[in-house]
Scaffold this motif. Sequence first.
Motif, short mmCIF file in Angstrom:
data_model
loop_
_atom_site.label_atom_id
_atom_site.label_comp_id
_atom_site.label_asym_id
_atom_site.label_seq_id
_atom_site.Cartn_x
_atom_site.Cartn_y
_atom_site.Cartn_z
N LEU A 23 7.75 7.48 -23.37
CA LEU A 23 9.61 7.92 -23.92
C LEU A 23 9.68 9.01 -24.15
CD1 LEU A 23 8.90 6.29 -27.48
CD2 LEU A 23 10.06 5.10 -25.22
N GLN A 24 9.04 10.31 -23.45
CA GLN A 24 9.34 11.58 -24.15
C GLN A 24 9.64 11.84 -22.58
OE1 GLN A 24 5.73 13.24 -25.49
NE2 GLN A 24 6.18 14.13 -26.49
N GLU A 25 8.56 11.47 -21.34
CA GLU A 25 9.22 11.26 -20.17
C GLU A 25 10.18 10.71 -19.75
OE1 GLU A 25 5.98 11.24 -16.66
OE2 GLU A 25 4.05 10.98 -17.82
N LEU A 26 10.37 9.83 -20.14
CA LEU A 26 11.51 9.03 -19.65
C LEU A 26 12.61 9.71 -20.44
CD1 LEU A 26 13.48 6.31 -18.92
CD2 LEU A 26 12.50 5.00 -21.09
N GLU A 27 12.60 10.44 -21.72
CA GLU A 27 13.73 11.17 -22.10
C GLU A 27 14.22 12.78 -21.71
OE1 GLU A 27 17.13 12.68 -24.49
OE2 GLU A 27 16.13 10.98 -24.89
N GLU A 28 13.12 12.96 -20.38
CA GLU A 28 13.16 13.96 -19.45
C GLU A 28 13.45 14.05 -18.32
OE1 GLU A 28 9.92 16.63 -16.76
OE2 GLU A 28 9.26 16.40 -19.49
N LYS A 29 13.67 12.70 -18.02
CA LYS A 29 13.88 12.49 -16.11
C LYS A 29 15.14 11.26 -16.12
CE LYS A 29 9.13 13.40 -14.70
NZ LYS A 29 8.00 12.63 -14.05
N LYS A 30 14.49 10.73 -17.31
CA LYS A 30 15.95 9.86 -17.53
C LYS A 30 16.09 8.76 -17.00
CE LYS A 30 18.49 12.44 -20.22
NZ LYS A 30 17.96 12.12 -20.85
N ILE A 31 14.70 8.52 -15.66
CA ILE A 31 14.97 7.71 -14.94
C ILE A 31 13.23 7.56 -14.21
CG2 ILE A 31 14.89 6.12 -12.70
CD1 ILE A 31 17.76 7.13 -12.49
N LEU A 32 12.34 5.93 -14.34
CA LEU A 32 10.92 6.78 -13.92
C LEU A 32 10.53 5.74 -12.73
CD1 LEU A 32 9.51 7.30 -17.58
CD2 LEU A 32 9.44 8.83 -15.93
N VAL A 33 10.29 5.96 -12.04
CA VAL A 33 9.77 5.19 -10.56
C VAL A 33 8.36 4.96 -10.97
CG1 VAL A 33 9.03 5.21 -8.23
CG2 VAL A 33 11.17 7.34 -8.71
N ALA A 34 8.42 3.49 -11.05
CA ALA A 34 7.12 2.67 -10.52
C ALA A 34 6.97 2.30 -9.49
CB ALA A 34 7.65 1.65 -11.67
N ILE B 221 -5.13 0.66 0.49
CA ILE B 221 -5.18 -1.03 0.31
C ILE B 221 -4.78 -1.20 -1.03
CG2 ILE B 221 -6.89 -2.70 -0.90
CD1 ILE B 221 -6.48 -2.04 2.81
N GLU B 222 -3.74 -1.96 -2.10
CA GLU B 222 -3.29 -1.79 -2.94
C GLU B 222 -4.39 -1.96 -3.78
OE1 GLU B 222 -1.58 -6.51 -2.81
OE2 GLU B 222 -1.25 -5.20 -1.87
N ASN B 223 -3.46 -1.44 -5.47
CA ASN B 223 -4.54 -1.89 -6.58
C ASN B 223 -6.39 -1.16 -6.80
OD1 ASN B 223 -3.34 -3.45 -8.80
ND2 ASN B 223 -3.49 -5.32 -7.58
N THR B 224 -6.08 -0.09 -5.60
CA THR B 224 -7.29 0.76 -5.35
C THR B 224 -6.82 2.03 -5.79
OG1 THR B 224 -7.05 2.05 -3.07
CG2 THR B 224 -7.66 -0.55 -3.66
N TYR B 225 -7.92 3.41 -6.10
CA TYR B 225 -7.78 4.47 -6.25
C TYR B 225 -6.67 5.26 -5.46
CZ TYR B 225 -8.23 9.86 -7.27
OH TYR B 225 -8.44 10.84 -7.39
N LEU B 226 -7.08 5.17 -4.28
CA LEU B 226 -6.18 6.22 -3.59
C LEU B 226 -4.93 5.16 -3.17
CD1 LEU B 226 -6.05 7.67 -0.88
CD2 LEU B 226 -7.04 6.34 0.71
N SER B 227 -4.74 3.87 -3.26
CA SER B 227 -2.99 3.71 -4.00
C SER B 227 -2.24 4.52 -4.67
CB SER B 227 -2.49 2.06 -3.66
OG SER B 227 -3.31 0.98 -4.76
N SER B 228 -3.16 4.30 -5.60
CA SER B 228 -2.59 5.06 -7.23
C SER B 228 -2.20 6.18 -6.34
CB SER B 228 -3.32 4.87 -8.55
OG SER B 228 -3.54 3.04 -8.54
N ILE B 229 -3.81 7.12 -6.58
CA ILE B 229 -2.86 8.52 -5.80
C ILE B 229 -2.51 8.55 -5.10
CG2 ILE B 229 -4.10 10.05 -4.79
CD1 ILE B 229 -5.04 9.66 -8.17
N VAL B 230 -1.86 8.06 -3.81
CA VAL B 230 -0.41 8.04 -2.92
C VAL B 230 0.67 8.32 -3.54
CG1 VAL B 230 0.53 7.17 -0.75
CG2 VAL B 230 -2.52 7.61 -0.89
N ALA B 231 0.72 6.91 -4.78
CA ALA B 231 1.62 6.53 -5.27
C ALA B 231 2.37 8.04 -6.00
CB ALA B 231 1.79 5.17 -6.08
N LEU B 232 1.43 8.05 -6.43
CA LEU B 232 1.67 9.49 -7.78
C LEU B 232 2.12 10.12 -6.82
CD1 LEU B 232 -0.88 8.51 -10.50
CD2 LEU B 232 1.08 8.52 -10.82
N ALA B 233 1.69 11.04 -5.08
CA ALA B 233 1.58 12.85 -4.36
C ALA B 233 3.00 12.31 -4.37
CB ALA B 233 0.68 12.29 -3.64
N SER B 234 3.04 10.81 -3.89
CA SER B 234 5.07 10.81 -3.52
C SER B 234 5.91 10.92 -4.22
CB SER B 234 4.48 9.10 -2.65
OG SER B 234 3.32 9.15 -1.24
N GLY B 235 5.98 11.13 -6.12
CA GLY B 235 6.68 10.95 -6.27
C GLY B 235 6.71 9.53 -7.98
#
Length: 142
Positions: free
Chosen positions: A6-17, A28-42
């Motif tokens: 809720l705090q992040e939503l209030e601050e950013k207004k839109i959250l990217v999933a 590969i999807e559902n792995t640590y690397l795919s998660s880290i790449v996603a977060l590093a990509s915004g």
Amino acid sequence: MNTRFLQELEEKKILVAAHRGTYGGNVIENTYLSSIVALASGADIVEIDAVRSTDGVLYAFHDGEEERRFGITTNLRNLSSKEIENLEYLNIIGEKSGEHIWKLYDLLKALKGKGLINLDRAWDYLNEVFKIIKELQMEDQI
């Protein structure tokens, strides 16, 4: 209610999933690397799926994708943890990637403190998943 969400939503207004993280090539999807790449990509949120082996071990995987991801037709829900851990993901062009399926516990532990996480397909294992979240003290992240 997830205060951090809720705090992040209030601050950013839109959250990217990022659905199963950001994947392609040998990521590969559902792995640590795919998660880290996603977060590093915004991405603000990484979606991770859950499935349980016949002997009760939870894995980060979207069942029904076995043929595409491993070249097998057997649903992971019908395999033991030993059988699952012997599987090797196929990459985007169908070649062995060197990547193996992550145990859900290990993936969540590796992602502790790194973005928000949406657990999908975990509804059949909620009590087990809640125990993991509580043990890892990740209630504010999931």
